[in-house]
Scaffold this motif. Structure first.
Motif, PDB file in Angstrom:
ATOM      1  N   ALA A  10      46.029 -21.097 -27.933  1.00  0.00           N
ATOM      2  CA  ALA A  10      44.603 -21.265 -27.628  1.00  0.00           C
ATOM      3  C   ALA A  10      44.342 -22.593 -26.941  1.00  0.00           C
ATOM      4  N   MET A  11      45.058 -23.651 -27.378  1.00  0.00           N
ATOM      5  CA  MET A  11      44.856 -24.964 -26.749  1.00  0.00           C
ATOM      6  C   MET A  11      45.305 -24.957 -25.294  1.00  0.00           C
ATOM      7  N   VAL A  12      46.440 -24.306 -25.043  1.00  0.00           N
ATOM      8  CA  VAL A  12      46.919 -24.204 -23.655  1.00  0.00           C
ATOM      9  C   VAL A  12      45.937 -23.409 -22.814  1.00  0.00           C
ATOM     10  N   ALA A  13      45.469 -22.275 -23.375  1.00  0.00           N
ATOM     11  CA  ALA A  13      44.515 -21.436 -22.639  1.00  0.00           C
ATOM     12  C   ALA A  13      43.213 -22.177 -22.398  1.00  0.00           C
ATOM     13  N   LEU A  14      42.762 -22.959 -23.414  1.00  0.00           N
ATOM     14  CA  LEU A  14      41.515 -23.709 -23.276  1.00  0.00           C
ATOM     15  C   LEU A  14      41.642 -24.808 -22.217  1.00  0.00           C
ATOM     16  N   LEU A  17      41.624 -23.185 -18.826  1.00  0.00           N
ATOM     17  CA  LEU A  17      40.279 -22.738 -18.475  1.00  0.00           C
ATOM     18  C   LEU A  17      39.388 -23.922 -18.107  1.00  0.00           C
ATOM     19  N   ARG A  18      39.576 -25.017 -18.852  1.00  0.00           N
ATOM     20  CA  ARG A  18      38.779 -26.217 -18.556  1.00  0.00           C
ATOM     21  C   ARG A  18      39.078 -26.731 -17.139  1.00  0.00           C
ATOM     22  N   ASN A  19      40.345 -26.769 -16.736  1.00  0.00           N
ATOM     23  CA  ASN A  19      40.724 -27.216 -15.382  1.00  0.00           C
ATOM     24  C   ASN A  19      40.189 -26.269 -14.321  1.00  0.00           C
ATOM     25  N   ILE A  20      40.254 -24.967 -14.647  1.00  0.00           N
ATOM     26  CA  ILE A  20      39.727 -23.980 -13.687  1.00  0.00           C
ATOM     27  C   ILE A  20      38.232 -24.189 -13.495  1.00  0.00           C
ATOM     28  N   ASN A  21      37.510 -24.424 -14.593  1.00  0.00           N
ATOM     29  CA  ASN A  21      36.062 -24.620 -14.494  1.00  0.00           C
ATOM     30  C   ASN A  21      35.719 -25.886 -13.712  1.00  0.00           C
ATOM     31  N   GLN A 391      40.654 -16.597 -11.481  1.00  0.00           N
ATOM     32  CA  GLN A 391      41.377 -17.394 -12.475  1.00  0.00           C
ATOM     33  C   GLN A 391      40.503 -17.658 -13.699  1.00  0.00           C
ATOM     34  N   GLN A 392      39.224 -17.852 -13.495  1.00  0.00           N
ATOM     35  CA  GLN A 392      38.327 -18.097 -14.618  1.00  0.00           C
ATOM     36  C   GLN A 392      38.259 -16.880 -15.542  1.00  0.00           C
ATOM     37  N   GLN A 393      38.157 -15.715 -14.922  1.00  0.00           N
ATOM     38  CA  GLN A 393      38.100 -14.490 -15.730  1.00  0.00           C
ATOM     39  C   GLN A 393      39.395 -14.296 -16.516  1.00  0.00           C
ATOM     40  N   LEU A 394      40.542 -14.540 -15.851  1.00  0.00           N
ATOM     41  CA  LEU A 394      41.820 -14.416 -16.543  1.00  0.00           C
ATOM     42  C   LEU A 394      41.952 -15.460 -17.646  1.00  0.00           C
ATOM     43  N   GLY A 395      41.446 -16.657 -17.395  1.00  0.00           N
ATOM     44  CA  GLY A 395      41.502 -17.703 -18.391  1.00  0.00           C
ATOM     45  C   GLY A 395      40.696 -17.351 -19.627  1.00  0.00           C
ATOM     46  N   ILE A 396      39.542 -16.757 -19.362  1.00  0.00           N
ATOM     47  CA  ILE A 396      38.717 -16.331 -20.509  1.00  0.00           C
ATOM     48  C   ILE A 396      39.446 -15.257 -21.319  1.00  0.00           C
ATOM     49  N   GLN A 397      40.078 -14.310 -20.598  1.00  0.00           N
ATOM     50  CA  GLN A 397      40.828 -13.256 -21.283  1.00  0.00           C
ATOM     51  C   GLN A 397      41.990 -13.868 -22.079  1.00  0.00           C
ATOM     52  N   SER A 398      42.685 -14.826 -21.453  1.00  0.00           N
ATOM     53  CA  SER A 398      43.824 -15.455 -22.132  1.00  0.00           C
ATOM     54  C   SER A 398      43.379 -16.196 -23.378  1.00  0.00           C
ATOM     55  N   LEU A 399      42.255 -16.907 -23.281  1.00  0.00           N
ATOM     56  CA  LEU A 399      41.745 -17.637 -24.434  1.00  0.00           C
ATOM     57  C   LEU A 399      41.307 -16.690 -25.541  1.00  0.00           C
ATOM     58  N   SER A 400      40.731 -15.586 -25.120  1.00  0.00           N
ATOM     59  CA  SER A 400      40.304 -14.592 -26.123  1.00  0.00           C
ATOM     60  C   SER A 400      41.510 -14.028 -26.885  1.00  0.00           C
ATOM     61  N   ILE A 401      42.581 -13.745 -26.144  1.00  0.00           N
ATOM     62  CA  ILE A 401      43.800 -13.219 -26.788  1.00  0.00           C
ATOM     63  C   ILE A 401      44.402 -14.264 -27.713  1.00  0.00           C
TER      64      ILE A 401
END
Length: 414
Positions: A10-14, A17-21, A391-401
């Protein structure tokens, strides 16, 4: 190892996602502003360079406006001078007609006076933005460029425009006496200066602030003794100021009159010199005998009228044979004076127009250069926006998983 306290996925995904945003926010800012560098925080060095270039663009914009005003001022003077050349051509026609003894010289003189008045009317009207280059006054300078040195130092360049007096005013000597010393002062005024005296000279000073329109300066010179000192009686040298001159200008004009007289009459024992800073005139006698002397006097008046650049036109009188002959000589000089003025104004106007074109090209180049540094590439930004949104959408999916991973641990305790 699985942990319910530390979710590395989750930390990696977060973080991803933060960098993508952050990248997405920057891209959206580029698209909305059109700038890839909109503040010093984006790139301090490039932003600083672009701001200097923008300041130069703003400066050259002001210079362009100044050149336009200057161009119009000179154009008015040029056109007026050309019109005066045409009028002087008409005067020449009348002067030539006056050479014929059978013509009515009085009527011809009336025509010349009418043309002279028209010349004066043109001179009086030839102003733009309060500046009349056909009347006496200080020369003007038109700001033409900003010059930036390699060390960043900025200096200005200007185009100088010289006035040419084309009025037909006739010099009128002032008759209203002034307070002594308001225009001239003399250390040996009125006293005889002997050839053997030490010092053998008279000094005439010009009072600061005394130069005004109609101020009349008069120096008299009376030399006695040997041929190189005898002036042939009292000689008077007069100059009427137009109000725009300095004390040095008046001094120079009077010195020129005196020197011409001394040369024409071979008065080798009398000399003049001038202080180029104050205009102080020194009139000296030397090399003669003790019996040789000069008397130098001064007088000062107001209420005069300075001679115009075409003063011969104002004084032209063809009603006599002598006057008609003199007018024929004078008119050629007058026409050449007006032609020279028109040519000079035309030359300056051409230079101004060339500088205007250069300033515009330079401004365009600076604007293009600044744009290359800070403007966003909209095609690239558009493509990057699409990619970042995915990438943002994928990041959200990755964080959710990743966030669901701790719940899977519950299955181990069933």
């Amino acid at each position: 190892m699985s942990s319910i306290l530390t979710n590395n996925s989750a930390m990696v995904a977060l973080d991803t996602l933060r960098n993508i945003n952050m990248s997405l926010s920057k891209t959206q800012s580029e698209i909305s502003t059109g700038l890839k560098i909109s503040s010093a925080a984006d790139n301090a060095a490039i932003w600083s360079i672009s701001q200097v270039m923008q300041s130069d663009v703003d400066g050259f914009g002001a210079i362009s406006e100044n050149l336009s005003l200057g161009n119009s001022t000179v154009a008015v003077a040029r056109k007026a001078a050309e019109s005066i050349v045409d009028l002087l051509g008409d005067v020449k026609t009348q002067v030539v007609a006056a050479q014929e003894s059978g013509n009515d010289k009085a009527k011809i003189q009336t025509e010349i006076v009418a043309l002279r008045d028209q010349v004066n009317s043109i001179v009086g009207a030839a102003q733009f933005n309060g500046v009349n280059l056909l009347q006496p006054g200080q020369d003007i300078s038109i700001l033409s460029s900003l010059d930036r040195a390699s060390d960043g130092t900025v200096s200005t360049s200007a185009i100088s425009v010289s006035r040419t007096d084309l009025s037909a005013a006739v010099e009128v000597v002032g008759t209203t006496a002034t307070t002594a010393g308001s225009l001239l002062t003399g250390t040996r005024t009125g006293s005889a200066v002997a050839g053997n005296a030490t010092p053998a000279n008279a000094i005439v000073d010009f009072t600061a602030g005394g130069v005004e329109a109609g101020a009349t300066y008069q120096i008299t010179l009376d030399g006695n003794g040997a041929a190189g000192a005898d002036t042939g009686g009292v000689q008077t040298f007069t100059y009427v100021a137009n109000g725009t001159e300095t004390e040095v200008d008046v001094s120079t004009a009077l010195k020129a009159q005196i020197d011409t007289y001394l040369t024409d009459n071979s008065l080798t024992l009398i000399t003049t010199s001038q202080n180029a800073t104050t205009g102080e005139l020194t009139i000296a006698i030397g090399g003669g005998q003790g019996t040789d002397s000069i008397n130098v006097g001064i007088a000062e008046f107001t209420g005069g009228t300075a001679a115009g650049g075409l003063t011969e036109l104002g004084a032209m009188d063809v009603t006599t044979t002598e006057g008609a002959a003199q007018a024929l000589t004078d008119i050629e000089t007058l026409i050449n004076t007006a032609i020279d003025a028109a040519a000079a104004f035309g030359s300056v106007q051409g230079r101004i127009e060339t500088q205007q074109s250069f300033v515009q090209s330079l401004t365009d180049s600076l604007t293009t250069g600044k744009g290359a540094l800070v403007d966003a590439d909209m095609e690239e930004a558009s493509a990057r926006l699409q990619a970042l949104q995915v990438q943002q959408q994928l990041g959200i999916q990755s964080l959710s998983i990743a966030n669901q991973a701790p719940q899977n641990i519950l299955a181990l305790f069933r």
